[in-house]
Write a protein that holds these residues in place. Structure first.
Motif, PDB file in Angstrom:
ATOM      1  N   GLY A  34       0.177  -6.522 -12.753  1.00  0.00           N
ATOM      2  CA  GLY A  34      -0.138  -5.103 -12.893  1.00  0.00           C
ATOM      3  C   GLY A  34       1.069  -4.268 -12.566  1.00  0.00           C
ATOM      4  O   GLY A  34       1.986  -4.729 -11.875  1.00  0.00           O
ATOM      5  N   PRO A  35       1.093  -3.044 -13.075  1.00  0.00           N
ATOM      6  CA  PRO A  35       2.270  -2.193 -12.882  1.00  0.00           C
ATOM      7  C   PRO A  35       2.568  -1.920 -11.401  1.00  0.00           C
ATOM      8  O   PRO A  35       1.678  -2.058 -10.561  1.00  0.00           O
ATOM      9  N   ASN A  36       3.770  -1.497 -11.146  1.00  0.00           N
ATOM     10  CA  ASN A  36       4.160  -1.094  -9.794  1.00  0.00           C
ATOM     11  C   ASN A  36       3.219  -0.003  -9.318  1.00  0.00           C
ATOM     12  O   ASN A  36       2.878   0.898 -10.073  1.00  0.00           O
ATOM     13  N   GLY A  37       2.836  -0.121  -8.079  1.00  0.00           N
ATOM     14  CA  GLY A  37       2.004   0.933  -7.495  1.00  0.00           C
ATOM     15  C   GLY A  37       0.542   0.858  -7.880  1.00  0.00           C
ATOM     16  O   GLY A  37      -0.234   1.755  -7.549  1.00  0.00           O
ATOM     17  N   SER A  38       0.134  -0.214  -8.560  1.00  0.00           N
ATOM     18  CA  SER A  38      -1.264  -0.276  -8.989  1.00  0.00           C
ATOM     19  C   SER A  38      -2.196  -0.716  -7.856  1.00  0.00           C
ATOM     20  O   SER A  38      -3.409  -0.632  -7.987  1.00  0.00           O
ATOM     21  N   GLY A  39      -1.620  -1.205  -6.747  1.00  0.00           N
ATOM     22  CA  GLY A  39      -2.458  -1.525  -5.583  1.00  0.00           C
ATOM     23  C   GLY A  39      -2.555  -3.000  -5.256  1.00  0.00           C
ATOM     24  O   GLY A  39      -3.410  -3.418  -4.472  1.00  0.00           O
ATOM     25  N   LYS A  40      -1.668  -3.804  -5.804  1.00  0.00           N
ATOM     26  CA  LYS A  40      -1.733  -5.261  -5.589  1.00  0.00           C
ATOM     27  C   LYS A  40      -1.475  -5.621  -4.127  1.00  0.00           C
ATOM     28  O   LYS A  40      -2.235  -6.373  -3.510  1.00  0.00           O
ATOM     29  N   SER A  41      -0.383  -5.074  -3.583  1.00  0.00           N
ATOM     30  CA  SER A  41      -0.095  -5.370  -2.170  1.00  0.00           C
ATOM     31  C   SER A  41      -1.173  -4.794  -1.270  1.00  0.00           C
ATOM     32  O   SER A  41      -1.565  -5.404  -0.270  1.00  0.00           O
ATOM     33  N   THR A  42      -1.663  -3.626  -1.644  1.00  0.00           N
ATOM     34  CA  THR A  42      -2.738  -3.020  -0.859  1.00  0.00           C
ATOM     35  C   THR A  42      -3.934  -3.959  -0.784  1.00  0.00           C
ATOM     36  O   THR A  42      -4.498  -4.176   0.296  1.00  0.00           O
ATOM     37  N   ASP A  52      -4.880   0.804   9.202  1.00  0.00           N
ATOM     38  CA  ASP A  52      -4.489   2.000   8.435  1.00  0.00           C
ATOM     39  C   ASP A  52      -5.244   2.135   7.120  1.00  0.00           C
ATOM     40  O   ASP A  52      -5.325   3.220   6.574  1.00  0.00           O
ATOM     41  N   TYR A  53      -5.736   1.013   6.579  1.00  0.00           N
ATOM     42  CA  TYR A  53      -6.457   1.132   5.317  1.00  0.00           C
ATOM     43  C   TYR A  53      -7.920   1.407   5.608  1.00  0.00           C
ATOM     44  O   TYR A  53      -8.550   0.691   6.369  1.00  0.00           O
ATOM     45  N   GLU A  54      -8.420   2.428   4.997  1.00  0.00           N
ATOM     46  CA  GLU A  54      -9.795   2.816   5.239  1.00  0.00           C
ATOM     47  C   GLU A  54     -10.650   2.287   4.093  1.00  0.00           C
ATOM     48  O   GLU A  54     -10.426   2.648   2.935  1.00  0.00           O
ATOM     49  N   PHE A  84       3.861 -12.711   2.630  1.00  0.00           N
ATOM     50  CA  PHE A  84       4.187 -11.297   2.470  1.00  0.00           C
ATOM     51  C   PHE A  84       5.220 -11.057   1.366  1.00  0.00           C
ATOM     52  O   PHE A  84       6.138 -11.853   1.164  1.00  0.00           O
ATOM     53  N   GLN A  85       5.054  -9.905   0.700  1.00  0.00           N
ATOM     54  CA  GLN A  85       6.087  -9.477  -0.250  1.00  0.00           C
ATOM     55  C   GLN A  85       7.392  -9.215   0.513  1.00  0.00           C
ATOM     56  O   GLN A  85       8.465  -9.563   0.053  1.00  0.00           O
ATOM     57  N   TYR A  86       7.264  -8.621   1.695  1.00  0.00           N
ATOM     58  CA  TYR A  86       8.430  -8.391   2.549  1.00  0.00           C
ATOM     59  C   TYR A  86       8.166  -8.979   3.935  1.00  0.00           C
ATOM     60  O   TYR A  86       7.648  -8.284   4.815  1.00  0.00           O
TER      61      TYR A  86
END
Ligand SMILES: Nc1ncnc2c1ncn2[C@@H]1O[C@H](COP(=O)(O)OP(=O)(O)OP(=O)(O)O)[C@@H](O)[C@H]1O
Ligand SMILES: [Mg+2]
Lengths: 250, 490
Positions: A34-42, A52-54, A84-86
């Motif tokens: 999926g594109p960058n920022g689509s929420g995969k890491s989330t 932090d994630y609600e 982890f990605q990082y």
């Protein structure tokens, strides 16, 4: 088996996952693209339990257990692992010491005996050898000063050692050279088993040539917008995400 | 010392709060009248049966103190201390002084047992290798209540006894060295101590003797509104060696209590003194109420050639710590070392460090300081390294690291370097790091609880210093550090 039903997640008032549904069966390798920022890491953080994630709605079940009620370390002991990605650096703690503490903490949580040092060393050395990680790297503080590729390899070493049942690989291929990509993929393939499943997040087909997925899911704007077999990845590689971005407006 | 570990586990499992040594002992006490005056000093001196010169020494110090001002340069803040609202002498009512352990009040023996400090020699001997034995001087408020292994040490020629006893039995030795490292006029708190000190340990190691066991003093403040002013004097004669350890705890109270100690070390030619401290005075509660003001002056004099003095400290307690164990490197080729772990949590304030004063030729010093700040605490390292004109070839290496846990604490490093000799080489390294939420999550993702992760990272951070402690105490110190940091994350 991991089941995610109608997951809605926000961070700092920004909604990132919008009713995500996904099931990964035992023994299955599921790829998410999926594109960058689509929420995969989330998604991977929410499964692993990062603060932090609600979570506004939905549920995550691991073999029927409600994962969202568990602390991150309880989730780890229940078999969830996130490469982890990082990967983070842990100064002052030798990789070897860290690995032993982690392994024994999980065993303790599961009511198992702690490993003896010789037993532990045998296992680490075997795993390190397979991933071609030199022994002196294990004496260095975890990830401190490691190259990007070394960090990724160390993630897979940890996975091999901890023997989780649900493994998330978040862009493990990024930063790996051609040889390392093969070595890491072989390491992952060696862990394939009927009672272990994988969620492989990647942008590139090249990883999926080595780690062949059973299913491929396309994520866009915090939702799975298309699912298919391994050929879906090839199609994406050829056409990009253009077809799927349009669905965002809906 | 297996008892230590057991006690820690035991106390840990009972107490809900973090401070595990906060209980009080019910014993009848005898006190000097409240406040400070010549009469009170005479009272203390008389209680101790001191010779006239000692009384005079105290009175001179008192007169001097009256002209001095409390220092305010440290990075700590506290309400003004009312020096007339303190008892300067409090001792268990038990006259005449106990001659053997059987005469010591059982309540007091129980206290030390609870603290994990066995005073009965048979109990210490059980299951302990002879080379791992520890002789203990137990100081309860203003008096020493027991000293173990005295006879056995005497066979080796080692003198280990309460300083009040040494003043009577070895007046010449005491008179020769007392105040020779920390002069009576040195600083406000040292001068106060000189006037009112009550007890502490005296150690003399004769030439060429390697002290056959670890020596230790265990300080316990028990009585309310009482200051503790102990005085320790250790002399290592030519070619001798001694390793000494000091521990301290106090009950939980809402009022602050003052602890103003003076420790003097003298190492003659080729002698070596290792002085270790595990300081765990009551730190106060989460709101910063109560706790010990730990204002101490510790100094070692490497008086002889090739002498070595090593300070190792693990500081976890006290509301305020103001403490700079130092070395005067007077003898040529002498060496001073300072290894420190200072942990602060809650509202604790630490201003601690060392001074390495290079006077002799080819003197070397090494400073390894690890500050860990958590909660809302403030943790300052303050260190001076100086080379005198004649200190040709002086060398210092300083490494000063701070670790922050959470967002509300502070760490500061204040190094002072003064070199009057061009050949001196001083190196200084400093780092500050922080356990971030992301690191914490990473560790938890691997199965470690927050406490386990903190302990792992903190242990990695302090291991260079822990290695300097005698083995049994290193284990104890490690536990103490993790107990002190409990509840600091999340
Ligand atoms: N703490 C945060 N505060 C605000 N927005 C955030 C925060 N964390 C993530 N986001 C946003 O959430 C969105 C999803 O991020 P995420 O890292 O999950 O994307 P991704 O699919 O993994 O992207 P990539 O392919 O680049 O790794 C992004 O727009 C990101 O900026
Ligand atoms: Mg990502």
């Amino acid at each position: 088996m991991l089941e995610i039903k109608n997951l809605v997640v926000q961070i700092e008032d920004k909604r990132i996952l919008n009713g995500l549904n996904l099931t990964v069966n035992n023994g299955e390798i599921a790829a998410i693209m999926g594109p960058n920022g689509s929420g995969k890491s989330t998604l991977s953080y929410v499964i692993a339990g990062k603060e932090d994630y609600e979570v506004l709605d939905g549920e995550i079940l691991l073999d029927g257990q409600n994962v969202l009620e568990m602390e991150p370390d309880e989730r780890a002991a229940a078999g969830i692992f996130l490469a982890f990605q990082y990967p983070l650096e842990i100064p002052g703690v030798a990789s070897m010491t860290f690995l032993k503490a982690a392994l024994n903490a999980q065993r303790k949580a599961r009511g198992e005996e702690e490993l003896t040092t010789p037993d532990f060393i045998k296992r680490v050395n075997a795993a390190a050898q397979q991933l071609e990680i030199p022994k002196d790297m294990l004496k260095r503080a975890l990830n401190v000063g490691f190259s990007g590729g070394e960090k990724k390899r160390m993630e897979i070493l940890q996975m091999a050692l901890l023997q989780p049942t649900f493994c998330i690989l978040d862009e493990t291929d990024s930063g790996l050279d051609i040889d390392a990509l093969r070595i890491v993929s072989e390491g992952v393939n060696a862990l394939r088993s009927p009672d272990r499943s994988f969620l492989v997040i990647t942008h590139y087909q090249r990883l999926l040539n080595h780690i062949v997925p059973d299913t491929v899911h396309v994520m866009s704007s915090g939702r799975i917008v298309k699912s298919g077999g391994k050929e879906l990845a090839l199609e994406l590689e050829a056409n990009g995400y253009a077809d799927y971005r349009t669905s965002e407006a809906a | 010392m297996p008892a230590v570990q057991e006690t820690i586990d035991q106390v840990r499992s009972i107490d809900v709060d973090q401070y595990k040594y906060g209980f009080e002992t019910e014993v009848e006490m005898e006190k000097a009248p409240k406040g400070l005056s010549e009469d009170v000093i005479r009272f203390i001196s008389a209680k101790k049966g001191e010779p006239e010169w000692m009384l005079q020494w105290r009175l001179d110090a008192y007169k001097r103190w009256l002209t001095m001002r409390e220092p305010n340069w440290a990075r700590v803040s506290y309400d003004k201390i009312d020096y007339n609202d303190i008892y300067y002498y409090a001792a268990p009512k038990n006259n005449p002084a106990p001659k053997s352990l059987d005469e010591v009040d059982p309540e007091i023996l129980k206290t030390y047992e609870k603290l994990g400090i066995p005073l009965r020699e048979q109990e210490i001997l059980a299951g302990v290798e002879p080379q791992n034995r520890v002789a203990v001087d137990a100081v309860f408020d203003s008096v020493s209540v027991a000293t173990t292994f005295k006879e056995e040490l005497a066979k080796a020629g080692v003198i280990f006894m309460p300083i009040s006893e040494a003043i009577r039995e070895y007046p010449d030795l005491v008179r020769q060295y007392l105040g020779s490292v920390v002069p009576v006029t040195d600083n406000y708190f040292a001068t106060l101590n000189s006037a009112v000190f009550t007890d502490g340990s005296f150690v003399y190691i004769p030439p060429g003797v390697r002290c056959p066991m670890e020596l230790s003093t265990y300080f316990r403040i028990n009585e309310k509104n009482t200051g503790q002013f102990e005085r320790t004097l250790i002399i290592a004669d030519k070619g001798s060696y001694v390793s000494y350890l000091e521990g301290c705890t106090a009950p939980k109270r809402d009022e602050n209590q003052l602890h103003a100690a003076v420790v003097e070390l003298v190492a003659l030619d080729d002698a070596e003194i290792k002085y270790s401290t595990v300081q765990n005075w009551y730190p106060g509660d989460a709101q910063g109420r109560g706790g010990i003001y730990n204002f101490v002056t510790k100094r070692g004099d490497c008086r002889g050639r090739n002498s070595v003095i090593t300070w190792t400290q693990v500081e976890t307690g006290s509301a305020i710590t103001w403490k700079y164990p130092s070395c005067i490197l007077r003898g040529d080729n002498s060496r001073g070392e300072f290894y420190s772990i200072a942990v602060s949590n809650g509202m604790q304030q630490v201003d601690s460090g060392t001074k390495m004063i290079h006077l002799g030729k080819n003197t070397t010093s090494r400073i390894i300081s690890k500050g860990i700040a958590a909660g809302k605490s403030d943790n300052t390292y303050r260190g001076l390294v100086s080379a005198h004109r004649k200190a040709t070839g002086a060398r210092n290496f300083t490494n000063c690291d701070s670790l922050l846990i959470g967002n509300q604490c502070g760490a500061h490093t204040v190094p002072y370097i003064e070199s009057k000799n061009a050949s001196a080489v001083f190196e200084h390294e400093a780092t500050t790091s922080k356990i971030s939420e992301d690191q914490m999550f990473y560790c938890q993702q691997r199965g470690l609880s927050e406490e386990e992760a903190t302990a792992l990272i903190v242990n990695g951070f302090v291991k260079d210093v822990l290695q300097q402690l005698p083995m049994e105490f290193a284990v104890e110190a490690q536990k103490l550090i993790s107990i002190s940091l409990e509840g600091s994350v999340g």
